[in-house]
Motif scaffolding. Sequence first.
Motif, mmCIF file in Angstrom:
data_model
loop_
_atom_site.group_PDB
_atom_site.id
_atom_site.type_symbol
_atom_site.label_atom_id
_atom_site.label_comp_id
_atom_site.label_asym_id
_atom_site.label_seq_id
_atom_site.Cartn_x
_atom_site.Cartn_y
_atom_site.Cartn_z
ATOM 1 N N LYS A 42 0.835 -1.210 0.000
ATOM 2 C CA LYS A 42 0.000 0.000 0.000
ATOM 3 C C LYS A 42 0.864 1.251 0.000
ATOM 4 O O LYS A 42 0.559 2.240 -0.668
ATOM 5 C CB LYS A 42 -0.909 0.010 1.229
ATOM 6 N N LYS A 46 0.914 3.159 -3.879
ATOM 7 C CA LYS A 46 -0.079 4.230 -3.888
ATOM 8 C C LYS A 46 0.552 5.512 -3.365
ATOM 9 O O LYS A 46 1.635 5.511 -2.810
ATOM 10 C CB LYS A 46 -1.287 3.833 -3.035
ATOM 11 N N GLU A 95 -1.078 7.389 -1.127
ATOM 12 C CA GLU A 95 -1.887 7.743 0.046
ATOM 13 C C GLU A 95 -1.031 8.072 1.262
ATOM 14 O O GLU A 95 -1.340 8.974 2.036
ATOM 15 C CB GLU A 95 -2.831 6.588 0.393
#
Length: 332
Positions: free
Chosen positions: A147, A151, A153
């Motif tokens: 993650k 990404k 994020e």
Amino acid sequence: MAEPGPAAGENGVGGRVVRVGTRRSQLARIQTDSVVEMLHELHPDLHFEIVAMSTTGDKILDTALSKIGEKSLFTKELENALERNERETPLDAVVFHPKNCGKTLSLLPEKSVIGTSSLRRAAQLKKKFPQLEFRDIRGNLNTRLKKLDEKEEFSAIILAAAGLKRMGWENRIGQLLSPEDCLYAVGQGALAVEVRAKDQEILNMVSALHDGETVLCCIAERAFMKRLEGGCSVPVAVSTMLKDGQLYLTGAVYSLDGSDSLKETMQTSVNYPQQNEDGPNDDVQHVGITAKNVAGQAQEAAENLGVELASLLLSKGAKHILSVARQLNDAC
């Protein structure tokens, strides 16, 4: 508990088959394999059968750990009793997104998002780095790193350094957080071998793996947590050190945003000789830990240290801080 260690047990040494339960995650298997390897070296005539299983914490991935309402998320399916052995570094580590390689938390741009599933980490780091944002992230180490890397994020995530080292990913550690930056979780970095409380043969077998310093540190930490009635739903943190026969325990409680906190340090002597003869207290557990090769008086002193430090914080208002934190967490 940082990532729980393996659980051992079955029909005892005499059956020549020892079943070792473990979580299915890669890290859990690595830790299990390391313990089984040590046990096999001591008992080459035994056959160790590893049984992988999914735990409550593995199955519920869409809810923050602090909101599930279960204290034994990753161990309930494996629990019976607890043994501690050698401890990796208990410190927390920062793993940065590739674009932030070479930076530290203090050098990240304002409003950078940091991923962590721990209220303890978030509470402390929010206070120290108010310019950063902290957001929940779930999954095993592989999932979290994926993650982070694939990404945009998160600018960084906070993980236990022990898990990264055991996975062989020490090179991903961009910053180690000292206890001054972030006190760690109770038992973090220590491997646990859980054994049925009455399975004396297996208890005797795994006792050979004990590390005395780790045992005493973990007893103090667990006693501190137990007296505070802490868990994943409240920010409780510790740091321990054994030096010259003195056990030092630092413990703290925090509000969810870290603005309100209590932190104290106490010490006690644990310089007691190990008795060779079995006595009436030979199998006494201290906060769930049975350590046959560590002096009983030293274990009792460690437990008392944790209880006394927690009681000191409670006398200064820790119960209110934790109650408010628990209520706010439940309401979120």
